[in-house]
Design a protein around this motif. Structure first.
Motif, PDB file in Angstrom:
ATOM      1  N   TYR A 110      35.785  49.535  37.975  1.00  0.00           N
ATOM      2  CA  TYR A 110      34.841  48.589  38.582  1.00  0.00           C
ATOM      3  C   TYR A 110      33.438  49.186  38.678  1.00  0.00           C
ATOM      4  O   TYR A 110      32.448  48.495  38.455  1.00  0.00           O
ATOM      5  CB  TYR A 110      35.312  48.156  39.972  1.00  0.00           C
ATOM      6  CG  TYR A 110      36.507  47.237  39.957  1.00  0.00           C
ATOM      7  CD1 TYR A 110      36.651  46.221  39.011  1.00  0.00           C
ATOM      8  CD2 TYR A 110      37.525  47.377  40.896  1.00  0.00           C
ATOM      9  CE1 TYR A 110      37.744  45.381  38.999  1.00  0.00           C
ATOM     10  CE2 TYR A 110      38.632  46.528  40.894  1.00  0.00           C
ATOM     11  CZ  TYR A 110      38.729  45.537  39.945  1.00  0.00           C
ATOM     12  OH  TYR A 110      39.814  44.705  39.931  1.00  0.00           O
ATOM     13  N   TYR A 111      33.353  50.462  39.013  1.00  0.00           N
ATOM     14  CA  TYR A 111      32.047  51.085  39.194  1.00  0.00           C
ATOM     15  C   TYR A 111      31.328  51.270  37.856  1.00  0.00           C
ATOM     16  O   TYR A 111      30.176  50.866  37.702  1.00  0.00           O
ATOM     17  CB  TYR A 111      32.193  52.446  39.890  1.00  0.00           C
ATOM     18  CG  TYR A 111      30.872  53.113  40.173  1.00  0.00           C
ATOM     19  CD1 TYR A 111      30.147  52.790  41.312  1.00  0.00           C
ATOM     20  CD2 TYR A 111      30.328  54.032  39.288  1.00  0.00           C
ATOM     21  CE1 TYR A 111      28.922  53.376  41.558  1.00  0.00           C
ATOM     22  CE2 TYR A 111      29.106  54.622  39.524  1.00  0.00           C
ATOM     23  CZ  TYR A 111      28.408  54.298  40.666  1.00  0.00           C
ATOM     24  OH  TYR A 111      27.180  54.870  40.901  1.00  0.00           O
ATOM     25  N   ALA A 112      32.001  51.869  36.892  1.00  0.00           N
ATOM     26  CA  ALA A 112      31.338  52.288  35.659  1.00  0.00           C
ATOM     27  C   ALA A 112      31.351  51.245  34.548  1.00  0.00           C
ATOM     28  O   ALA A 112      30.443  51.212  33.722  1.00  0.00           O
ATOM     29  CB  ALA A 112      31.984  53.577  35.143  1.00  0.00           C
ATOM     30  N   LEU A 140      33.151  56.850  46.109  1.00  0.00           N
ATOM     31  CA  LEU A 140      32.969  55.853  47.170  1.00  0.00           C
ATOM     32  C   LEU A 140      31.535  55.904  47.677  1.00  0.00           C
ATOM     33  O   LEU A 140      30.888  54.860  47.832  1.00  0.00           O
ATOM     34  CB  LEU A 140      33.957  56.097  48.319  1.00  0.00           C
ATOM     35  CG  LEU A 140      33.717  55.275  49.593  1.00  0.00           C
ATOM     36  CD1 LEU A 140      33.736  53.779  49.306  1.00  0.00           C
ATOM     37  CD2 LEU A 140      34.752  55.644  50.659  1.00  0.00           C
ATOM     38  N   ALA A 141      31.021  57.108  47.906  1.00  0.00           N
ATOM     39  CA  ALA A 141      29.636  57.245  48.374  1.00  0.00           C
ATOM     40  C   ALA A 141      28.665  56.653  47.348  1.00  0.00           C
ATOM     41  O   ALA A 141      27.707  55.960  47.719  1.00  0.00           O
ATOM     42  CB  ALA A 141      29.310  58.713  48.651  1.00  0.00           C
ATOM     43  N   ALA A 142      28.909  56.886  46.054  1.00  0.00           N
ATOM     44  CA  ALA A 142      28.033  56.334  45.015  1.00  0.00           C
ATOM     45  C   ALA A 142      28.105  54.808  45.005  1.00  0.00           C
ATOM     46  O   ALA A 142      27.078  54.128  44.870  1.00  0.00           O
ATOM     47  CB  ALA A 142      28.419  56.894  43.642  1.00  0.00           C
ATOM     48  N   ALA A 143      29.311  54.255  45.166  1.00  0.00           N
ATOM     49  CA  ALA A 143      29.461  52.791  45.186  1.00  0.00           C
ATOM     50  C   ALA A 143      28.751  52.199  46.404  1.00  0.00           C
ATOM     51  O   ALA A 143      28.126  51.140  46.307  1.00  0.00           O
ATOM     52  CB  ALA A 143      30.939  52.405  45.176  1.00  0.00           C
ATOM     53  N   LEU A 144      28.854  52.883  47.537  1.00  0.00           N
ATOM     54  CA  LEU A 144      28.156  52.404  48.735  1.00  0.00           C
ATOM     55  C   LEU A 144      26.645  52.495  48.547  1.00  0.00           C
ATOM     56  O   LEU A 144      25.910  51.559  48.886  1.00  0.00           O
ATOM     57  CB  LEU A 144      28.597  53.209  49.964  1.00  0.00           C
ATOM     58  CG  LEU A 144      30.038  52.988  50.401  1.00  0.00           C
ATOM     59  CD1 LEU A 144      30.427  54.025  51.458  1.00  0.00           C
ATOM     60  CD2 LEU A 144      30.236  51.575  50.926  1.00  0.00           C
TER      61      LEU A 144
END
Length: 189
Positions: A110-112, A140-144
Motif C-alpha cells: 500500500y505504501y510503495a 508506520l512512521a513514514a506512512a503517518l
C-alpha cells in the motif's frame, strides 16, 4: 486456472522420497535459492514459475503466499497470472491472521505501490501488534508522516530508537527523522 506462466519456462517439481511432494520448508528453501538478485535477474522467470507450483503444493502457506506476492511485484508486464501481489498478501493474513510478515508486506504494498498511506499505516500497526520489529515501526512512521501526522511519527521513531540496538536499523530511523526535519513531510496547516 491456467498452468503456464506465459514466460516459456517449464518447472520440474522435485518430489520428496516419502510422499511425492516436497515439504513446505523445502519448497521455501528452493524458492529462496531461485530468488532474483540484481546480479541474477534472469532467475525471476524461474522463481515466478516455481512459486506458482509451490502454491499448488502448499496453498495454505502464509510464507509462500507472501513470497509469491513479492515476486509478482517484480514480474514484467508480459507475465500473466490469476494472482496479484495484494491478493497474495491478503490471503496470507487470512490464512494466518497473526503473521507479522504478511501484514508488513501488505503495508509495503500500500505504501510503495499504491500510495495508499492510511491502509499502509493500518497494516504496519497490525504487523507491530503481531511482533514485527523496528522496520515496521519505521514504515508506520513514514506512512503517518506522508499523511501529515509528523508528531506521531516522531514519537514512534524516538520510542523505536530507545529500543533498537542494530546500527543499520537505527540509521534508517534517523534518516526518516532527518527527512522530516528537512521538511520532506509537513503537518497540515
Amino acid at each position: 486456472g491456467r498452468h503456464g506462466t506465459g514466460l516459456g519456462v517449464s518447472v520440474r517439481v522435485v518430489s520428496s522420497e516419502e510422499g511425492g511432494r516436497m515439504d513446505e520448508a523445502g519448497v521455501i528453501q528452493r524458492l529462496w535459492m531461485l530468488w532474483p538478485t540484481a546480479e541474477h535477474a534472469e532467475l525471476l522467470c524461474e522463481a515466478l514459475a516455481y512459486s506458482e507450483e509451490a502454491m499448488r503444493m502448499h496453498p495454505g502457506s502464509a510464507t509462500l503466499l507472501c513470497m509469491r506476492g513479492d515476486l509478482l511485484q517484480l514480474a514484467p508486464p508480459s507475465y500473466h497470472s490469476d494472482d496479484n501481489a495484494e491478493g497474495c498478501y491478503l490471503r496470507a493474513i487470512q490464512v494466518e491472521p497473526r503473521y507479522a510478515e504478511g501484514w508488513e508486506s501488505l503495508g509495503w504494498y500500500y505504501y510503495a505501490v499504491t500510495d495508499e498511506y492510511a491502509p499502509a499505516a493500518g497494516a504496519f500497526r497490525r504487523a507491530i501488534e503481531c511482533g514485527a520489529g523496528s522496520d515496521s515501526v519505521r514504515e508506520l512512521a513514514a506512512a503517518l508522516a506522508a499523511q501529515g501526522q509528523c508528531g506521531e511519527a516522531r514519537r514512534l521513531i524516538q520510542k523505536a530508537l530507545s529500543r533498537e540496538a542494530d546500527q543499520g536499523r537505527r540509521a534508517a530511523l534517523l534518516d526518516l527523522q532527518r527527512d522530516m526535519d528537512q521538511g520532506e513531510y509537513e503537518d497540515p496547516a
